[in-house]
Design a protein around this motif. Structure first.
Motif, PDB file in Angstrom:
ATOM      1  N   GLU A  83       0.836  -1.207   0.000  1.00 23.16           N
ATOM      2  CA  GLU A  83       0.000   0.000   0.000  1.00 23.16           C
ATOM      3  C   GLU A  83       0.867   1.251   0.000  1.00 23.16           C
ATOM      4  OE1 GLU A  83      -3.081   2.397   2.974  1.00 23.16           O
ATOM      5  OE2 GLU A  83      -2.645   0.280   3.356  1.00 23.16           O
ATOM      6  N   GLY A  84       1.956   1.203   0.756  1.00 26.66           N
ATOM      7  CA  GLY A  84       2.869   2.338   0.811  1.00 26.66           C
ATOM      8  C   GLY A  84       3.571   2.575  -0.509  1.00 26.66           C
ATOM      9  N   LEU A  85       4.014   1.498  -1.165  1.00 29.27           N
ATOM     10  CA  LEU A  85       4.652   1.634  -2.478  1.00 29.27           C
ATOM     11  C   LEU A  85       3.711   2.301  -3.468  1.00 29.27           C
ATOM     12  CD1 LEU A  85       6.439  -1.834  -2.866  1.00 29.27           C
ATOM     13  CD2 LEU A  85       7.532   0.380  -2.469  1.00 29.27           C
ATOM     14  N   ILE A  86       2.460   1.874  -3.456  1.00 35.91           N
ATOM     15  CA  ILE A  86       1.477   2.440  -4.380  1.00 35.91           C
ATOM     16  C   ILE A  86       1.182   3.896  -4.036  1.00 35.91           C
ATOM     17  CG2 ILE A  86      -0.937   2.284  -5.119  1.00 35.91           C
ATOM     18  CD1 ILE A  86      -0.659  -0.786  -4.875  1.00 35.91           C
ATOM     19  N   ALA A  87       1.130   4.213  -2.738  1.00 34.49           N
ATOM     20  CA  ALA A  87       0.885   5.597  -2.323  1.00 34.49           C
ATOM     21  C   ALA A  87       1.990   6.520  -2.816  1.00 34.49           C
ATOM     22  CB  ALA A  87       0.757   5.663  -0.806  1.00 34.49           C
ATOM     23  N   VAL A  88       3.235   6.082  -2.682  1.00 31.06           N
ATOM     24  CA  VAL A  88       4.357   6.894  -3.161  1.00 31.06           C
ATOM     25  C   VAL A  88       4.348   6.970  -4.685  1.00 31.06           C
ATOM     26  CG1 VAL A  88       6.880   7.055  -3.284  1.00 31.06           C
ATOM     27  CG2 VAL A  88       5.772   6.407  -1.133  1.00 31.06           C
ATOM     28  N   ALA A  89       4.036   5.848  -5.337  1.00 28.37           N
ATOM     29  CA  ALA A  89       4.051   5.792  -6.803  1.00 28.37           C
ATOM     30  C   ALA A  89       2.980   6.667  -7.439  1.00 28.37           C
ATOM     31  CB  ALA A  89       3.867   4.350  -7.276  1.00 28.37           C
ATOM     32  N   THR A  90       1.940   6.968  -6.694  1.00 28.86           N
ATOM     33  CA  THR A  90       0.828   7.747  -7.253  1.00 28.86           C
ATOM     34  C   THR A  90       0.706   9.129  -6.616  1.00 28.86           C
ATOM     35  OG1 THR A  90      -0.709   6.723  -5.668  1.00 28.86           O
ATOM     36  CG2 THR A  90      -0.493   5.672  -7.830  1.00 28.86           C
ATOM     37  N   CYS A  91       1.717   9.559  -5.860  1.00 26.56           N
ATOM     38  CA  CYS A  91       1.612  10.851  -5.172  1.00 26.56           C
ATOM     39  C   CYS A  91       1.414  11.973  -6.192  1.00 26.56           C
ATOM     40  CB  CYS A  91       2.810  11.101  -4.279  1.00 26.56           C
ATOM     41  SG  CYS A  91       4.381  11.301  -5.111  1.00 26.56           S
ATOM     42  N   GLU A  92       0.506  12.848  -5.865  1.00 26.22           N
ATOM     43  CA  GLU A  92       0.050  13.862  -6.813  1.00 26.22           C
ATOM     44  C   GLU A  92       1.163  14.791  -7.267  1.00 26.22           C
ATOM     45  OE1 GLU A  92      -3.402  17.370  -7.021  1.00 26.22           O
ATOM     46  OE2 GLU A  92      -3.347  15.945  -5.350  1.00 26.22           O
ATOM     47  N   GLU A  93       2.114  15.102  -6.398  1.00 31.33           N
ATOM     48  CA  GLU A  93       3.119  16.122  -6.700  1.00 31.33           C
ATOM     49  C   GLU A  93       4.162  15.642  -7.716  1.00 31.33           C
ATOM     50  OE1 GLU A  93       2.274  15.073  -3.740  1.00 31.33           O
ATOM     51  OE2 GLU A  93       1.146  16.780  -2.936  1.00 31.33           O
ATOM     52  N   ALA A  94       4.364  14.322  -7.840  1.00 34.56           N
ATOM     53  CA  ALA A  94       5.411  13.788  -8.710  1.00 34.56           C
ATOM     54  C   ALA A  94       4.923  13.654 -10.146  1.00 34.56           C
ATOM     55  CB  ALA A  94       5.891  12.438  -8.194  1.00 34.56           C
ATOM     56  N   SER A  95       5.747  14.085 -11.084  1.00 33.20           N
ATOM     57  CA  SER A  95       5.435  13.880 -12.502  1.00 33.20           C
ATOM     58  C   SER A  95       6.095  12.622 -13.041  1.00 33.20           C
ATOM     59  CB  SER A  95       5.887  15.089 -13.323  1.00 33.20           C
ATOM     60  OG  SER A  95       7.299  15.256 -13.222  1.00 33.20           O
TER      61      SER A  95
END
Length: 386
Positions: A83-95
């Motif tokens: 869940e954490g990996l996916i949260a980081v992978a989809t964080c809004e601020e990152a392009s």
């Protein structure tokens, strides 16, 4: 400024990516990071780069991290596990998401990032090995870019730039040959993990270093190249190049070869993936052509190192075969690193697992994951009977 997240910041690629960030503080900002079990190093990375969202592998480590960050006045979103990996992978601020995880664990978060519209700086080759067709179609559907980070694929990507793909005759992936390139097969019987971890040219993580010693790494790269560049396996060749100066080449139909040369330094392809389509000047060590005494090439020996042939075989079989190859190899390498099997038993175990598998064309990502789970159980059973 380009804002991006790193999956696998405490690994070899992740650490070198942060060195690139530190070299370009005005151009790059890490807004998300996911690490493994090295919580002390991860804490230092968080305090240095101050990301907005982070994740560790275990719940207990994540709780510890959150408390430590608060002590230092940092309020950060802290997650753990898949869940954490996916949260980081989809964080809004990152392009862009740099996927620097080792193994098939990178598959789910990479796909989640693609669906969230993130470009992928791909250092997790196992994602394309296990589910190449699914991932490339998903990337096309979501109009995102797969930016190669592996030195070989970055080299080919750059050699293809501006050329008509129909004029390509062959992709040529170079391999150092690993630490045992000149060792007789009889001596390979006694290879220890400590010996196999001493790569002659590159500084890499344990798993990829063992894969380099068996030539499985090059086999996985062949499968990755097939999906990145949409060419047949017959058009992808591997040559041994011990000096690791030419990182790969493209042969064109008119007889021309375009090669990419450089220092064996992973920070260079990492930087290019993050700076693309621009090239930034850096202060990393540069290649001194006058110091090169010679560049040599030879054919790989698949008798002593059968893993490369196994990868070609699985790639040509297609469907679920590459996922089984990858999963079996991950478990076999892990077992070798623990000292429980011999070096030459790694490809033997992979072959036995492939022989037990009936190849099908997966209809979903879930089916790929099910096959991955099956292969890990099967290889564990095979290992128990060795």
């Amino acid at each position: 400024m380009k804002k991006f997240a790193i999956l696998g910041s405490t690994g070899s690629i992740g650490r070198q990516a942060l060195e690139v960030v530190e070299a370009f503080p005005d151009e790059l900002k890490v807004v998300g990071m996911a690490g493994g079990k090295n919580r002390e190093l991860f804490l230092k990375q968080c305090l240095s780069h101050k990301p907005m969202i982070v994740s560790l592998q275990d719940k207990e480590d994540a709780s510890w991290l959150k408390a430590e960050l608060l002590k230092n006045g940092l309020k950060v979103e802290v997650y753990y596990g898949t869940e954490g990996l996916i949260a980081v992978a989809t964080c809004e601020e990152a392009s862009t998401i740099l996927t620097a995880l080792s193994g098939a664990v990178g598959l789910l978060p990479t796909c989640a990032a693609i669906e969230a519209g993130k470009d992928i700086a791909l250092a997790n080759k196992e994602t394309l090995v296990a589910a190449g067709e699914y991932v490339t179609l998903l990337a096309e559907k979501n109009n995102i870019s797969l930016l190669p980070v592996d030195s070989e694929h970055s080299a080919i990507w750059q050699c293809l730039k501006g050329e008509n793909k129909s004029s390509v005759r062959k992709l040529i992936l170079t391999a150092s040959g690993g630490p045992f390139r000149q060792m007789d097969r009889s001596n390979l019987e006694g290879v220890t993990p400590q010996m196999a971890l001493k790569h002659p040219n590159w500084s890499m993580g344990a798993k990829i270093t063992i894969d380099s010693a068996t030539l499985m790494n090059k086999g996985l790269e062949v499968i990755e190249a097939k999906w990145l560049f949409n060419l047949d396996f017959d058009d992808i060749e591997v040559v041994i190049h011990p000096q690791s100066i030419i990182h790969s080449m493209v042969e064109y139909g008119d007889g021309s070869f375009i090669a990419h040369l450089g220092q064996p330094d992973m920070r260079i392809p990492i930087q290019y993936a993050l700076s693309y389509p621009h090239r930034w000047f850096n202060n990393f060590p540069k290649l001194n052509l006058k110091s090169i005494m010679g560049l040599t090439f030879e054919a790989p020996d698949t008798t002593r190192f059968p893993s490369l042939a196994l990868a070609y075989e699985a790639g040509r079989a297609g469907g679920t075969a590459p996922a089984v190859l990858n999963a079996a190899n991950e478990i076999a390498v892990h077992t070798f690193l623990q000292g429980s099997i011999k070096f030459l038993e790694i490809p033997l175990v992979v072959q036995k697992t492939l022989d037990k598998h009936r190849v099908v064309k997966p209809s979903s990502l879930e089916e790929v994951i099910e096959v991955d789970i099956w292969a890990r159980k099967e290889v564990t059973r095979i290992l128990s009977n060795l």
